[in-house]
Design a protein around this motif. Structure first.
Motif, PDB file in Angstrom:
ATOM      1  N   ASP A 373      10.030  38.204  28.116  1.00 38.71           N
ATOM      2  CA  ASP A 373       9.519  38.864  26.918  1.00 38.71           C
ATOM      3  C   ASP A 373      10.535  39.861  26.368  1.00 38.71           C
ATOM      4  N   VAL A 376      13.443  37.766  24.608  1.00 38.08           N
ATOM      5  CA  VAL A 376      13.168  37.137  23.307  1.00 38.08           C
ATOM      6  C   VAL A 376      13.019  38.175  22.203  1.00 38.08           C
ATOM      7  N   ARG A 403      11.454  30.045  21.939  1.00 42.44           N
ATOM      8  CA  ARG A 403      10.887  31.338  21.558  1.00 42.44           C
ATOM      9  C   ARG A 403      11.882  32.207  20.820  1.00 42.44           C
TER      10      ARG A 403
END
Length: 550
Positions: A373, A376, A403
């Protein structure tokens, strides 16, 4: 989606004019040429403000005339310096290179000049990226002295944190070792258990094994490695093939010192920057006039340790990027390595100040998701894990492209697939040995040996930062991300291409040889003080050019 790699030249269509026939200018020109820039070499003397040369970007990334560029000087304002030898003397390089041998020794390569040239190429790349992000024309300046001080920054941090006279190396000799059949070689392990098993198999005395571990482990930090004579004797009784087999069996790397004549380089260095076969992502954030530097608004996610990776992240941070480190639970163990300043290791602070840290346990699915997370949401993902580990963590190019199609992936590697034998650690001194750098450093006084200054680690960090900038340029021009891979072997290759210098040749009038703490006092503008510890400032300055100033 599979991120199929395609070759890319991020500065294709641009052109620079290089003024001056010096190592820094030649290196800067070669680095920019490798990025796709056309280079026009101009003879004659550079202007007084650019005593070591000048690089002008005459055609910018939009194909129009551009006034940006970089001035190169030998010195910082504090002390006038005239050449590489002066810089090595005044900035601590000669002191550190000779420390393990009992006195100052000048590097027989123009190492500070080489680093300065690579930093100058970065400055031009940053100026081009600033134009692409809607910013002004920037004029940069870099000094060879500033590059040298960046290279010795961890030693300076440690010396100023202790506020004392540098300790004597103590009794003993540094590697390399010599086998019964006359092979000179280096060994490496980061594991004390492997160290113990290897020496026990050789029959070395227990007291010598124990006494040797601490200086061997700390040689990266101290530039000295006094080892007991009994360890050299144990290896001198065994042929190298037996040493290599024992080393492999017990988790230790053993690498012969290769002469330069045995090292074959490609006609052109490998290009490992690739644009991703992916949809265009959002534009990079526009340039900010109020940010801390020209990369303000860009976010770097860094998962690195030791020198090479953290230095690359520091350079991007000093350029203004917002950098967050992914660290294991409890934080990077290097944070607590003495000497401490304000509760933090001085050496760790030298290459990691100004960075945020987030702890993620990558051994768990939750920790890997948290790290992904972070990645990205960033613009650059920088790591120096061994090959394959990013993919095991779910942080490889193919894992993240769906992503984050615009993400720039930078792997700061070691051997880059060119390891001398399977399982050999990719650390500075082994790369110097295998890459012919020990032979390149031969000064006619002592036998060839790697420098205990981490030459390829520092230069490797500079090259990794260059790869990140190249990827960002490519992202700005194509809209998609990129994958870049640099390695310590690239730093060794660049050292070989530049070749031997003249700093080691005796002459009169050289600046007195300074230790790192003295250098910090001599060049205060190159450092900031945190809890009394001298930490490096940015090696570049950037000045926006107004219409009146062009």
């Amino acid at each position: 989606m599979t991120a199929t790699a395609v070759a890319a030249a991020p500065l294709a269509g641009t052109a620079v004019r290089a003024v001056g026939d010096t190592v820094p200018v030649r290196v800067a020109a070669s680095r920019l040429r490798a990025l796709g820039c056309a280079v026009d070499r101009v003879g004659g003397r550079p202007p007084a403000a650019a005593s070591a040369g000048r690089i002008d970007l005459v055609t910018g990334p939009a194909g129009t005339a551009s006034p940006v560029g970089c001035d190169l000087a030998w010195s910082l304002p504090s002390v006038p310096l005239a050449d590489e030898r002066d810089v090595q003397a005044a900035c601590g390089l000669a002191y550190l290179h000779g420390r393990s041998r009992g006195g100052p020794r000048f590097l027989p390569v123009d190492y500070a000049s080489l680093c300065a040239g690579a930093l100058a190429a970065q400055a031009v790349a940053v100026a081009a990226l600033t134009l692409l992000r809607g910013g002004p024309a920037l004029r940069a300046s870099v000094s060879v002295a500033g590059a040298a001080l960046l290279a010795v920054a961890p030693y300076t941090a440690e010396a100023t944190a202790t506020r004392g006279t540098p300790p004597s190396p103590g009794p003993g000799e540094p590697p390399p070792f010599r086998s019964a059949d006359g092979v000179r070689f280096e060994i490496e392990t980061l594991d004390p258990e492997a160290w113990l098993r290897f020496w026990e198999a050789l029959g070395a005395p227990t007291a010598a094994i124990a006494a040797g571990w601490a200086p061997f482990q700390r040689r990266f930090a101290t530039a000295v490695c006094p080892l007991p004579a009994a360890l050299f004797a144990a290896l001198a009784s065994v042929p190298f093939t037996a040493v290599r087999d024992l080393a492999r069996e017990h988790g230790v790397g053993a690498v012969p010192l290769r002469p330069l004549a045995d090292v074959t380089d490609e006609a052109e260095p490998p290009r490992r920057l690739r644009g991703l076969d992916a949809p265009a992502g959002p534009d990079l954030p526009p340039w900010s006039a109020t940010g801390p530097g020209p990369l303000a608004g860009l976010r770097v996610v860094e998962a690195t340790n030791r020198v090479q990776g953290p230095l690359a992240g520091l350079l991007l941070t000093l350029l203004g990027a917002d950098t967050v480190r992914v660290e294991p639970p409890g934080g990077d163990p290097m944070r607590g390595v003495p000497p401490l300043a304000g509760g933090l290791s001085a050496r760790f602070a030298a290459f990691n100040r100004g960075k945020e840290a987030v702890e993620c346990d990558l051994r768990t699915a939750g920790g890997r998701r948290a790290a992904a997370d972070l990645a990205v949401d960033g613009h650059v993902l920088l790591y120096n894990w061994p090959p394959g580990r990013a993919e095991r963590f779910g942080l490889g190019v193919d894992d993240l492209t769906d992503r984050a199609p615009g993400l720039v992936h930078v792997h700061a590697d070691g051997w880059a697939g060119a390891e001398p034998s399977p399982g050999v650690p990719a650390t500075d001194f082994l790369v110097q040995a295998h890459g012919g750098i020990a032979d390149l450093l031969f000064d006619g006084v002592t036998d060839p040996a790697p420098s205990l200054v981490t030459l390829t680690d520092v230069l490797g960090g500079i090259l990794a930062a260059e790869a990140a900038l190249a990827g960002l340029l490519l992202r700005s021009r194509t809209g998609v991300g990129a994958s870049g891979r640099t390695a310590l072997v690239d730093a060794a290759r660049l050292l070989r291409r530049v070749g031997r210098g003249t700093a080691h040749r005796p002459r009169t009038g050289t600046a007195p040889v300074a230790d790192p703490a003295s250098a910090a006092r001599t060049f205060p503008e190159a450092f900031t003080r945190v809890h009394g510890t001298a930490l490096p400032r940015a090696p570049w300055t950037f000045v926006p050019l107004t219409e009146e100033g062009r």
